[in-house]
Design a protein around this motif. Structure first.
Motif, PDB file in Angstrom:
ATOM      1  N   THR A 250       0.865  -1.208  -0.028  1.00  0.00           N
ATOM      2  CA  THR A 250      -0.032   0.148  -0.070  1.00  0.00           C
ATOM      3  C   THR A 250       0.964   1.283  -0.013  1.00  0.00           C
ATOM      4  O   THR A 250       0.624   2.195  -0.925  1.00  0.00           O
ATOM      5  CB  THR A 250      -0.946  -0.034   1.146  1.00  0.00           C
ATOM      6  OG1 THR A 250      -1.537  -1.296   1.337  1.00  0.00           O
ATOM      7  CG2 THR A 250      -2.068   1.249   1.126  1.00  0.00           C
ATOM      8  N   LEU A 251       1.764   1.293   0.698  1.00  0.00           N
ATOM      9  CA  LEU A 251       2.729   2.431   0.920  1.00  0.00           C
ATOM     10  C   LEU A 251       3.384   2.545  -0.393  1.00  0.00           C
ATOM     11  O   LEU A 251       3.714   3.734  -1.151  1.00  0.00           O
ATOM     12  CB  LEU A 251       3.835   2.124   1.886  1.00  0.00           C
ATOM     13  CG  LEU A 251       5.068   3.181   1.827  1.00  0.00           C
ATOM     14  CD1 LEU A 251       4.505   4.543   2.158  1.00  0.00           C
ATOM     15  CD2 LEU A 251       6.386   2.729   2.956  1.00  0.00           C
ATOM     16  N   ALA A 252       3.828   1.344  -1.079  1.00  0.00           N
ATOM     17  CA  ALA A 252       4.740   1.237  -2.401  1.00  0.00           C
ATOM     18  C   ALA A 252       3.632   2.143  -3.602  1.00  0.00           C
ATOM     19  O   ALA A 252       4.266   3.147  -4.365  1.00  0.00           O
ATOM     20  CB  ALA A 252       5.177   0.028  -2.873  1.00  0.00           C
ATOM     21  N   ALA A 253       2.424   1.794  -3.502  1.00  0.00           N
ATOM     22  CA  ALA A 253       1.467   2.065  -4.372  1.00  0.00           C
ATOM     23  C   ALA A 253       1.204   3.808  -4.276  1.00  0.00           C
ATOM     24  O   ALA A 253       1.427   4.377  -5.330  1.00  0.00           O
ATOM     25  CB  ALA A 253       0.239   1.611  -4.523  1.00  0.00           C
ATOM     26  N   ALA A 254       1.290   4.305  -3.068  1.00  0.00           N
ATOM     27  CA  ALA A 254       0.861   5.652  -2.631  1.00  0.00           C
ATOM     28  C   ALA A 254       2.143   6.456  -2.919  1.00  0.00           C
ATOM     29  O   ALA A 254       2.026   7.386  -3.539  1.00  0.00           O
ATOM     30  CB  ALA A 254       0.677   5.803  -1.185  1.00  0.00           C
ATOM     31  N   VAL A 255       3.403   5.887  -2.930  1.00  0.00           N
ATOM     32  CA  VAL A 255       4.880   6.528  -3.147  1.00  0.00           C
ATOM     33  C   VAL A 255       4.882   6.768  -4.606  1.00  0.00           C
ATOM     34  O   VAL A 255       5.296   7.916  -5.191  1.00  0.00           O
ATOM     35  CB  VAL A 255       5.859   5.910  -2.370  1.00  0.00           C
ATOM     36  CG1 VAL A 255       7.194   6.615  -2.889  1.00  0.00           C
ATOM     37  CG2 VAL A 255       5.843   5.970  -0.982  1.00  0.00           C
ATOM     38  N   THR A 256       4.300   5.702  -5.500  1.00  0.00           N
ATOM     39  CA  THR A 256       4.488   5.549  -6.574  1.00  0.00           C
ATOM     40  C   THR A 256       3.546   6.623  -7.310  1.00  0.00           C
ATOM     41  O   THR A 256       3.910   7.500  -8.152  1.00  0.00           O
ATOM     42  CB  THR A 256       4.207   4.522  -7.372  1.00  0.00           C
ATOM     43  OG1 THR A 256       4.979   3.157  -6.859  1.00  0.00           O
ATOM     44  CG2 THR A 256       4.261   4.264  -8.726  1.00  0.00           C
TER      45      THR A 256
ATOM     46  N   GLU B 121      -2.159  10.088 -15.596  1.00  0.00           N
ATOM     47  CA  GLU B 121      -2.747   8.847 -15.831  1.00  0.00           C
ATOM     48  C   GLU B 121      -2.256   7.871 -15.050  1.00  0.00           C
ATOM     49  O   GLU B 121      -2.806   7.096 -14.273  1.00  0.00           O
ATOM     50  CB  GLU B 121      -2.738   8.160 -17.413  1.00  0.00           C
ATOM     51  CG  GLU B 121      -3.506   7.296 -17.787  1.00  0.00           C
ATOM     52  CD  GLU B 121      -3.497   6.749 -19.196  1.00  0.00           C
ATOM     53  OE1 GLU B 121      -3.698   5.778 -19.701  1.00  0.00           O
ATOM     54  OE2 GLU B 121      -3.267   7.912 -19.898  1.00  0.00           O
ATOM     55  N   GLN B 122      -1.050   7.725 -15.282  1.00  0.00           N
ATOM     56  CA  GLN B 122      -0.112   6.623 -14.359  1.00  0.00           C
ATOM     57  C   GLN B 122      -0.375   6.955 -12.777  1.00  0.00           C
ATOM     58  O   GLN B 122      -0.540   6.003 -11.887  1.00  0.00           O
ATOM     59  CB  GLN B 122       1.352   6.571 -14.426  1.00  0.00           C
ATOM     60  CG  GLN B 122       1.678   6.211 -15.823  1.00  0.00           C
ATOM     61  CD  GLN B 122       1.692   7.300 -16.885  1.00  0.00           C
ATOM     62  OE1 GLN B 122       0.992   8.357 -16.616  1.00  0.00           O
ATOM     63  NE2 GLN B 122       2.597   6.928 -17.957  1.00  0.00           N
ATOM     64  N   ALA B 123      -0.375   8.000 -12.391  1.00  0.00           N
ATOM     65  CA  ALA B 123      -0.541   8.633 -10.982  1.00  0.00           C
ATOM     66  C   ALA B 123      -1.823   8.118 -10.502  1.00  0.00           C
ATOM     67  O   ALA B 123      -2.062   7.509  -9.358  1.00  0.00           O
ATOM     68  CB  ALA B 123      -0.358  10.083 -10.762  1.00  0.00           C
ATOM     69  N   ARG B 124      -3.034   8.396 -11.248  1.00  0.00           N
ATOM     70  CA  ARG B 124      -4.256   7.957 -10.893  1.00  0.00           C
ATOM     71  C   ARG B 124      -4.363   6.636 -10.743  1.00  0.00           C
ATOM     72  O   ARG B 124      -4.958   6.026  -9.989  1.00  0.00           O
ATOM     73  CB  ARG B 124      -5.267   8.715 -11.928  1.00  0.00           C
ATOM     74  CG  ARG B 124      -5.367  10.115 -11.618  1.00  0.00           C
ATOM     75  CD  ARG B 124      -6.434  10.837 -12.428  1.00  0.00           C
ATOM     76  NE  ARG B 124      -6.391  12.356 -12.327  1.00  0.00           N
ATOM     77  CZ  ARG B 124      -6.850  12.923 -11.383  1.00  0.00           C
ATOM     78  NH1 ARG B 124      -7.583  12.338 -10.127  1.00  0.00           N
ATOM     79  NH2 ARG B 124      -6.843  14.249 -11.350  1.00  0.00           N
ATOM     80  N   ALA B 125      -3.614   5.870 -11.700  1.00  0.00           N
ATOM     81  CA  ALA B 125      -3.909   4.434 -11.594  1.00  0.00           C
ATOM     82  C   ALA B 125      -3.018   3.740 -10.230  1.00  0.00           C
ATOM     83  O   ALA B 125      -3.727   2.829  -9.669  1.00  0.00           O
ATOM     84  CB  ALA B 125      -3.145   3.845 -12.947  1.00  0.00           C
ATOM     85  N   ALA B 126      -2.081   4.496  -9.964  1.00  0.00           N
ATOM     86  CA  ALA B 126      -1.473   4.169  -8.775  1.00  0.00           C
ATOM     87  C   ALA B 126      -2.197   4.385  -7.473  1.00  0.00           C
ATOM     88  O   ALA B 126      -2.167   3.694  -6.591  1.00  0.00           O
ATOM     89  CB  ALA B 126      -0.153   4.785  -8.481  1.00  0.00           C
TER      90      ALA B 126
END
Length: 232
Positions: free
Chosen positions: A76-82, A93-98
């Motif tokens: 979860t942390l990794a996705a939020a940081v990404t 677009e990539q930010a919203r997917a993450a």
């Protein structure tokens, strides 16, 4: 222990020393075979350039790959940081997917991984990341939701949590067309800090706000006052 040392150095603004300790932590975590610990180290390491104005989405992506798809604190942390890294790199677009991935994992995160410790990931931490990501994406409505929720979950004395949230809120005011209010709110946030706290990510966030204001407005009083606080 190496990861914790790196995090403290990062929060103090000692980037070179933090990178060295993160390298030690990542090597030890990889050798241990613990994929979630390795992902946690990589995600925290990705926050170093993220918080100092040079985001590296590839490093954040490495942490997501290491964590896998299970709803764990590290994943979860990794996705939020990404999401934050992509947002700062103007890859919306990539930010919203993450962000979707981070929210989905957060919704399924076991209670045992939601406590407030070094290696877990509670709702308060999640909203701090969401605030920054949505602010950067100029999605001020969602950013303000997190800016309201995060302080409700943190102690009143949690300066290093609340100040970046205040600056995020100021940036939202700027995005919504009120740069004067944005400057005033940032000045108030910085002046409310104890001596020695206007460093690292706090100063970087305030500097980012100042630099986002078009040059033709730099003669205005509130903008000049913010600049004076930053150079003091």
């Amino acid at each position: 222990m190496a990861g914790m040392t790196a995090i403290v150095l990062h929060d103090l603004g000692s980037r070179r020393e933090a990178r060295s300790w993160f390298a030690t932590a990542a090597r030890a975590a990889a050798e241990s075979g613990g994929d979630q610990l390795h992902a946690w180290v990589l995600a925290r390491e990705a926050m170093v350039p993220l918080n100092h104005g040079a985001p590296k989405a590839d490093l954040a992506d490495q942490s997501r790959h290491a964590a896998g798809s299970r709803p764990t604190a590290a994943a979860t942390l990794a996705a939020a940081v990404t999401a934050r890294a992509y947002a700062l790199n103007h890859q919306s677009e990539q930010a919203r997917a993450a962000l979707e991935a981070a929210n989905a994992r957060m919704a399924r995160l076991p209670e045992s991984e939601r406590s407030d410790t070094w290696l877990t990931y509670g709702e308060q931490k999640h909203h701090v990341h969401l605030s920054h990501a949505y602010t950067t994406l100029t999605d001020t409505r969602r950013a303000r939701e997190s800016q309201q929720r995060a302080p409700e979950l943190s102690a009143p004395t949690s300066t290093l949590t609340r100040t970046p949230l205040h600056i995020d809120a100021a940036a939202c005011a700027h995005h919504d067309g009120d740069s004067e209010q944005a400057c005033r709110r940032t000045i108030t946030a910085l002046n409310g800090l104890p001596d020695g706290y206007r460093t690292g990510l706090v100063r970087r966030r305030a500097q980012d706000l100042y630099e986002a204001i078009p040059a033709q407005h730099h003669h205005e009083r509130a903008v000049q006052e913010l600049r004076n606080v930053l150079v003091a």
